[in-house]
Design a protein around this motif. Structure first.
Motif, short mmCIF file in Angstrom:
data_model
loop_
_atom_site.label_atom_id
_atom_site.label_comp_id
_atom_site.label_asym_id
_atom_site.label_seq_id
_atom_site.Cartn_x
_atom_site.Cartn_y
_atom_site.Cartn_z
N GLU A 1 65.29 12.83 4.92
CA GLU A 1 65.45 11.49 4.35
C GLU A 1 64.46 10.53 4.99
N THR A 2 63.94 9.59 4.18
CA THR A 2 63.04 8.55 4.68
C THR A 2 63.45 7.20 4.11
N TRP A 3 63.45 6.19 4.97
CA TRP A 3 63.71 4.82 4.53
C TRP A 3 62.58 3.90 4.99
N LEU A 4 62.26 2.94 4.14
CA LEU A 4 61.34 1.86 4.48
C LEU A 4 62.15 0.58 4.61
N LEU A 5 61.96 -0.12 5.72
CA LEU A 5 62.62 -1.40 5.94
C LEU A 5 61.55 -2.45 6.22
N GLU A 6 61.51 -3.51 5.41
CA GLU A 6 60.54 -4.59 5.61
C GLU A 6 61.29 -5.89 5.89
N THR A 7 60.87 -6.59 6.93
CA THR A 7 61.59 -7.79 7.37
C THR A 7 60.67 -9.00 7.41
N VAL A 8 61.27 -10.16 7.24
CA VAL A 8 60.58 -11.42 7.46
C VAL A 8 61.60 -12.39 8.04
N ASP A 9 61.37 -12.80 9.29
CA ASP A 9 62.35 -13.56 10.07
C ASP A 9 63.65 -12.76 10.10
N ARG A 10 64.78 -13.32 9.60
CA ARG A 10 66.03 -12.56 9.60
C ARG A 10 66.36 -11.98 8.23
N GLN A 11 65.43 -12.07 7.30
CA GLN A 11 65.62 -11.51 5.97
C GLN A 11 64.99 -10.11 5.91
N TRP A 12 65.44 -9.31 4.93
CA TRP A 12 64.97 -7.93 4.89
C TRP A 12 65.24 -7.30 3.53
N VAL B 1 53.65 -7.22 10.21
CA VAL B 1 53.38 -7.76 8.87
C VAL B 1 53.39 -9.29 8.97
N TYR B 2 52.66 -9.92 8.06
CA TYR B 2 52.41 -11.35 8.16
C TYR B 2 52.84 -12.04 6.87
N SER B 3 53.51 -13.18 7.04
CA SER B 3 54.16 -13.85 5.91
C SER B 3 53.83 -15.33 5.86
N LYS B 4 54.10 -15.92 4.70
CA LYS B 4 54.07 -17.38 4.57
C LYS B 4 55.12 -18.02 5.48
N VAL B 5 56.17 -17.28 5.77
CA VAL B 5 57.17 -17.74 6.73
C VAL B 5 56.60 -17.54 8.13
N PRO B 6 56.42 -18.59 8.90
CA PRO B 6 55.82 -18.43 10.23
C PRO B 6 56.64 -17.49 11.11
N ALA B 7 55.95 -16.65 11.86
CA ALA B 7 56.64 -15.78 12.80
C ALA B 7 57.26 -16.62 13.92
N ASN B 8 58.41 -16.21 14.36
CA ASN B 8 59.14 -16.93 15.38
C ASN B 8 58.48 -16.74 16.76
N LYS B 9 58.09 -17.83 17.41
CA LYS B 9 57.45 -17.74 18.72
C LYS B 9 58.47 -17.80 19.87
N THR B 10 59.70 -18.14 19.55
CA THR B 10 60.75 -18.19 20.58
C THR B 10 61.14 -16.77 20.95
N PRO B 11 61.22 -16.43 22.25
CA PRO B 11 61.59 -15.07 22.64
C PRO B 11 62.90 -14.61 22.01
N ALA B 12 62.85 -13.48 21.36
CA ALA B 12 64.02 -12.86 20.75
C ALA B 12 63.81 -11.35 20.87
N LEU B 13 64.17 -10.59 19.87
CA LEU B 13 63.89 -9.16 19.89
C LEU B 13 62.51 -8.90 19.29
N LEU B 14 61.70 -8.11 19.97
CA LEU B 14 60.46 -7.64 19.38
C LEU B 14 60.77 -6.53 18.38
N GLY B 15 59.86 -6.32 17.43
CA GLY B 15 60.03 -5.20 16.52
C GLY B 15 60.14 -3.89 17.27
N MET B 16 59.39 -3.77 18.38
CA MET B 16 59.43 -2.56 19.19
C MET B 16 60.78 -2.38 19.88
N ASP B 17 61.44 -3.50 20.22
CA ASP B 17 62.79 -3.40 20.79
C ASP B 17 63.77 -2.84 19.76
N MET B 18 63.68 -3.36 18.55
CA MET B 18 64.58 -2.89 17.49
C MET B 18 64.32 -1.42 17.17
#
Length: 442
Positions: free
Chosen positions: A158-169, A90-107
């Motif tokens: 049960e089903t949950w939807l989790l949407e994140t932007v940087d460290r917010q969610w 997903v794409y946000s006004k908040v720029p995606a972090n280019k510094t290596p951290a956890l990928l969404g696939m890792d989480m």
């Protein structure tokens, strides 16, 4: 670009929840099915994810993953407890972090390995996100993709939807049917959220007050969200699910993953078309294709898993498997970025790429047989639900063997139909084929 769907048990024909996802990735990025058994780990040990290390837990659950070859994480998967997760860029006004951290696939993988229920998986991902952040290049071999992530997390009940932007969610429990794509979907209503999510939007001037907060409206970017057509594809999958609500079946879920908006669809006709079943083409908008597809029947016991293990669900066959038979899988060498005839993924690419050279006529030569073979696989796998692991493992091997033989026969049929090559499409695929060292496709 991907699409992930859930039909909760109250929305299906037999009161059993069904999860589905198309993983859309670069055409030459091999994606394979991997089984990882449950394991115990030493106290204080570390886990190397794609880019960074994090603390390991003492026990991890068995998982079946569909993952790009080069990363630790996975695009989608299921664990021994019947927990499934799929993620979306997903794409946000908040720029995606280019510094290596956890990928969404890792989480995603960590959620499957460490949680039993959807709500537990939500918390696993939240804790990792807040402590380590998400970021780094989500592509390989000279390509770049930076984005935030959303997750659809489900089990039988049960089903949950989790949407994140940087460290917010923000997260919300879902009922009936739901789909996510490459766009935020939550508005002002959610069950839990990070403390600064709303406040940040107000401070940035994206919304006048907390009472007017709309997650998707306030945080979405314009360019990637619109040109990626996530909202359009989500509207399509939502409509198809709503139409079938109360009578969703495995076959209808597979049909949605294969959906093309135009019944006369031809991937050579446009540089901008991006359907649910996605085929790469010319230009930056069409740089991805559906490289793997997964459908999981969540009955609360041993999940019945159907995976293509190959790209483009419209040219592929969903084959059945179970967690306790996964060790019987023999897909050849794990696919990488170069053609390997011994790899199930790359062997199928011959059929897929040949079909694209005259899609309207060539797909007709085997679509009916594909559906009949798949129907046989579904009926027999459901009949074997309570059979011994040995019997189910033998059936799994039989299905993959039959599928491989069928695709070899279909390739001969396809190549007997004259190819029709249009300039821009040919330029794109000549480039893809050259980079992957694919033998000539006719």
């Amino acid at each position: 670009m991907c699409d992930t769907l859930i039909a909760s048990k109250q929305a299906t024909s037999d009161n059993i929840a069904i999860f589905a996802k198309n993983s859309d990735r670069p055409p030459n990025e091999g994606q394979h099915i991997v089984y990882v058994p449950a394991q115990s780990h030493a106290v204080g040990s570390r886990l190397k994810c794609t880019y960074i290390e994090i603390p390991q837990v003492e026990k991890t659950h068995a998982v079946l993953l569909s993952k790009p070859f080069w990363m630790w994480g996975a695009e989608m998967g299921v664990n021994e407890h019947g927990l499934v997760i799929g993620n979306e860029a997903v794409y946000s006004k908040v720029p995606a972090n280019k510094t290596p951290a956890l990928l969404g696939m890792d989480m995603l993988r960590a959620g499957l390995e460490r949680a039993v229920t959807p709500r537990e998986a939500v918390q696993v991902i939240i804790d990792l996100l807040e402590q380590f952040g998400q970021g780094g290049n989500s592509a390989s071999h000279g390509e770049t993709m930076y984005y935030h992530n959303s997750f659809l997390i489900a089990d039988a009940n049960e089903t949950w939807l989790l949407e994140t932007v940087d460290r917010q969610w923000a997260a919300k429990q879902i009922t009936d049917v739901y789909s996510i794509s490459n766009c935020f979907t939550l508005g002002g209503q959610f069950d839990i959220a990070s403390t600064e999510l709303v406040e940040n939007a107000v401070q940035k001037g994206w919304v006048k007050s907390a009472a007017q907060f709309d997650y998707a409206g306030n945080y979405s970017d314009f360019i990637y969200t619109n040109f990626g057509k996530g909202r359009v594809r989500r509207a399509t999958t939502t409509s198809l699910l709503e139409t079938k609500k109360g009578n969703v079946t495995l076959e209808s879920m597979m049909g949605i993953l294969r959906h093309h908006d135009d019944e006369h669809y031809d991937p050579q006709n446009s540089v901008a078309v991006m359907d649910v079943c996605m085929h790469a083409g010319f230009g930056p908008i069409r740089g991805s294709q559906s490289t793997a597809s997964l459908v999981v029947l969540l009955d609360g016991n041993t999940p019945l898993i159907y995976a293509t293990g190959t790209s483009a669900p419209c040219t592929s066959i969903f084959k059945p498997m179970w967690m306790d038979t996964a060790s019987s899988l023999n897909l050849g060498p794990a696919p990488a970025s170069k053609y390997d005839s011994a790899s199930t993924y790359w062997a199928h690419e011959r059929l897929h790429r040949a079909t694209l050279l005259n899609y309207p006529e060539r797909i007709k030569t085997y679509a009916g047989d594909r559906d009949e073979l798949e129907k046989k696989f579904i009926q027999e796998s459901r009949r074997l639900a309570k059979a011994s692991a040995k019997e189910r493992a033998e059936f799994l091997v039989q299905c993959f063997d039959e599928a491989a033989q069928a695709e070899a026969d279909w390739l001969k049929r396809v190549e007997a139909i004259p190819a029709r090559k249009k300039a821009l499409h040919s330029i794109a695929w000549n480039t893809f084929n050259k980079k992957s060292e694919m033998p000539p496709v006719h």
